[in-house]
Design an enzyme around this catalytic site. Structure first.
Site, PDB file in Angstrom:
ATOM      1  CG  PHE A 129     -27.076  37.377  -3.662  1.00  0.00           C
ATOM      2  CD1 PHE A 129     -26.275  37.100  -4.525  1.00  0.00           C
ATOM      3  CD2 PHE A 129     -28.059  36.962  -3.804  1.00  0.00           C
ATOM      4  CE1 PHE A 129     -25.607  36.784  -5.625  1.00  0.00           C
ATOM      5  CE2 PHE A 129     -27.952  35.682  -4.567  1.00  0.00           C
ATOM      6  CZ  PHE A 129     -27.007  36.046  -6.127  1.00  0.00           C
ATOM      7  CG  ASP A 198     -27.727  34.986   2.615  1.00  0.00           C
ATOM      8  OD1 ASP A 198     -26.681  34.525   3.057  1.00  0.00           O
ATOM      9  OD2 ASP A 198     -28.241  35.853   1.990  1.00  0.00           O
ATOM     10  CE1 TYR A 223     -25.895  28.053  -5.061  1.00  0.00           C
ATOM     11  CE2 TYR A 223     -27.814  27.495  -4.115  1.00  0.00           C
ATOM     12  CZ  TYR A 223     -27.117  28.835  -4.767  1.00  0.00           C
ATOM     13  OH  TYR A 223     -27.807  30.037  -4.718  1.00  0.00           O
ATOM     14  CE  LYS A 224     -23.090  31.254  -2.613  1.00  0.00           C
ATOM     15  NZ  LYS A 224     -23.148  31.360  -4.541  1.00  0.00           N
ATOM     16  NE  ARG A 377     -16.950  35.341  -6.555  1.00  0.00           N
ATOM     17  CZ  ARG A 377     -18.794  34.354  -6.401  1.00  0.00           C
ATOM     18  NH1 ARG A 377     -19.321  34.704  -4.999  1.00  0.00           N
ATOM     19  NH2 ARG A 377     -19.026  33.433  -6.798  1.00  0.00           N
TER      20      ARG A 377
END
Lengths: 418, 418
Positions: A129, A198, A223-224, A377
């Protein structure tokens, strides 16, 4: 190939099916974007309202003590620790993933500089990312090191005697490819380097065992899959062997050994508390706790192992259905076919129209997302995604592709829209 | 000396009195701690509920565009800019004050290192808020500089040809002493150095003119006089002459020139947007916007100048009443007597019992706070504090001191309570 009624029967037999009731879901939609923003837990509005109206509105400044605000970073940290193979007291909730990565990488690089000053290479994955790469790029410059980006298969060859830190995202945000944390950490250690992980697409999605893997540092996102709400605070973990040894450079007052003594010199708190910096955004912390609790609710049902089992079944089913029903439509599986190497998402690449197809699919009530340049995705959150949702999503994807509606102008990308 | 009825008449004549209606206030309490945590605006619960239940719950990931989430850091920044003498586009809301100070100081030190490498001194005030000193201490080490702490009166003598950055908090958190930002910035510039300002106790409390003062960088807090709620995000400002020149080290994806291109290399966004780092805590941002709006609501009534006029009147009245009524009780004014040098708070020092007196006063419904080692601190927020509140607060303070109840064991400090 499974038919729809088989999927419905599978949902009925699913011992995790009751967990879905924890969420506010729109039955007209199939939400396959929990890897970008988890859905709203039913408990969250009342908890946030309580913090706003009672704790803030009435308790005011007293709530730092009376409502336990001061304990939230550690309390939420202890809860997340249970999901990622860490012990209580080893993990805190604070700031954003990016800021926490800066802290963790700074500490890791400080350790290497002290213990093995000849090591000057930071290695990561080219498709990590971007924020991870940006943070590492700046720190590499600051430490006089180099950041080298490679493909996943090239990593083992990079683990040499000049390696300082191997910095990886456990599950890739685009492809869903999952690294073997224990093996790569062991290899990095064997090479004399540290491993920083991560967990943005791992925490709450796949089993993680930070202490089992002997990882050095880790960060992750609220928040995922933790369902903490938009921009929920992130977390940071340091292995106990490092926690007391180094300070991170964001030496704010919340990470001081005695924050309310207001002494002019910085004395880091013992352990992970030194990874706190400023005052945390408490409304977002309150929502995050409700989100974490939705994942912890799976513990009596088998916890992360049970969630993983369902997640694998969901992603296997989606791959099977899409490849069977959408054959000839140009979709190429971009996620690993081997479930053991795949996180809780499935991606397909398509040379043309990936963005428009995602938009057309959203209009049909299937919310996935597009990742540049050519990725469709789909994230599968076993807490609330049903087998029948997978079936319906594959059906609607087939419809969108067959009917060609995605070629209409309204689905095409506009410069200003992301 | 004014009597209570004169205070009541003054409230009736106060053209700002309508602004109090914006807040949820408990009429049994007098809240003089808005400099630690501002009170709850009436608009906030509904706005937070809307973000939680509609934007997150229903809009889900789409709300980044449809609800304008992506614009919040700049939109809130533009609103705060109006309160601190900055232009639209020069200020963003992000992270915490501590993290933002790290960014601003890093940028300032980078500029000095590039333009005047012989300068190695960072000067600040010994009684600056500790987090500022901790952040500067770490950066001084990183840049091979020294952090030197002096008393306010000693600052002018420190502005020499080795000075890199003068880093000050505009209004001191303990004493309320306010620096002359324009004069000190000019003096720092004349000495060839930069001036970085922390507006934690200024934004929304006293007029600030960052561009008028030609300041270099500034940061500030959202949860004090801006009424943004517990741990509300903070803000950061860079003068236009610096904004495009340097990047800050927390180079996260939200500060990238094209965050949704997901390119592996960091290209800072133009201007202040490069001071963004990770994804912002949106529930806390929503509440902050409501808080900022309560201050902007004063604009048609004279804005910060009118608020300042009332603030001075409130603090003058409190000093007058306390010194008259509590004479002989050992309170010594710790804030400047000259209103021009005082922010929106009044502090008294007392050799013995300051903590217990504050606790006893809280039990009588007057919420101030204690600051170690000997300070009773009272903040006056002109948006919602009335003259009669000042009168009642002074009366209750006199009662607490006269009756000596504060000497009871239950008011004494316990180790674990802050």
């Amino acid at each position: 190939m499974k038919d729809k009624s088989a999927c419905l029967r599978q949902d009925e037999a699913d011992r995790l099916r009751g967990l879905r009731g924890q969420f506010q879901l729109n039955d007209d939609e199939i939400y396959l974007d929990g890897n970008s923003l988890g859905v709203l837990p039913r408990a969250t509005p009342a908890r946030v309202r309580q913090m706003v109206e009672e704790e803030w509105g009435e308790g005011l400044i007293r709530s730092w003590n009376t409502a336990g605000w001061i304990d939230l970073p550690a309390r939420l940290g202890d809860k997340i620790a249970r999901l990622v193979g860490a012990n209580a007291g080893e993990l805190v909730v604070a700031d954003s993933t990016s800021v926490n990565l800066y802290k963790a990488m700074s500490a890791a690089l400080s350790i290497v500089r002290a213990d093995a000053p000849g090591r000057t290479r930071i290695v990561s994955e080219r498709s990590n990312f971007p924020t991870d790469l940006y943070i590492a790029e700046g720190l590499a410059r600051q430490y006089g090191m180099t950041l080298e980006l490679v493909e996943p298969d090239e990593i083992p060859a990079q683990l040499d005697d000049r390696l300082a830190v191997l910095m990886l995202t456990h599950v890739n945000y685009r492809t869903g490819r999952m690294h073997d944390m224990a093996a790569l950490t062991r290899d990095a250690h064997d090479a004399g380097a540290l491993a920083v992980w991560d967990l943005a697409h791992s925490a709450g999605a796949v089993p993680v065992d930070l202490n089992g893997a002997q990882a050095d540092f880790a960060v992750g996102c609220g928040y995922k899959y933790l369902n903490g709400g938009p921009g929920a605070p992130a977390f940071v973990w340091a292995h106990a062997r490092h926690a007391d040894r180094f300070s991170q450079p964001l030496s704010g007052w919340m990470g001081h050994a005695a924050p309310f003594q207001f002494t002019p010199d910085y004395q880091p708190a013992p352990g992970i508390a030194r990874y706190l910096c400023g005052t945390p955004p408490l409304l977002s912390m309150a929502a995050l706790e409700c989100g974490i609790d939705t994942v912890l609710a799976a513990e009596p049902l088998g916890g992360m192992a049970a969630l993983r089992e369902k997640s694998v079944a969901l992603t296997e089913l989606f791959i099977e259905l899409v490849e069977a029903r959408c054959a000839g439509h140009g979709l190429v599986l971009a996620s690993p076919r081997d479930a053991a190497q795949r996180g809780s998402q499935v991606c397909f690449a398509r040379q043309e129209g990936a963005y428009a197809i995602v938009q057309a699919l959203i209009e049909r009530g299937v919310i996935g997302d597009f990742r540049a340049p050519d990725i469709l995705r789909f994230g599968f959150t076993p807490l609330y995604t049903r087998y029948v949702d997978v079936w319906n999503a594959a059906e609607r994807l087939e419809q969108v592709l067959s009917e060609g509606a995605w070629r209409e102008a309204r689905f095409q990308r506009q410069a200003a829209v992301t």
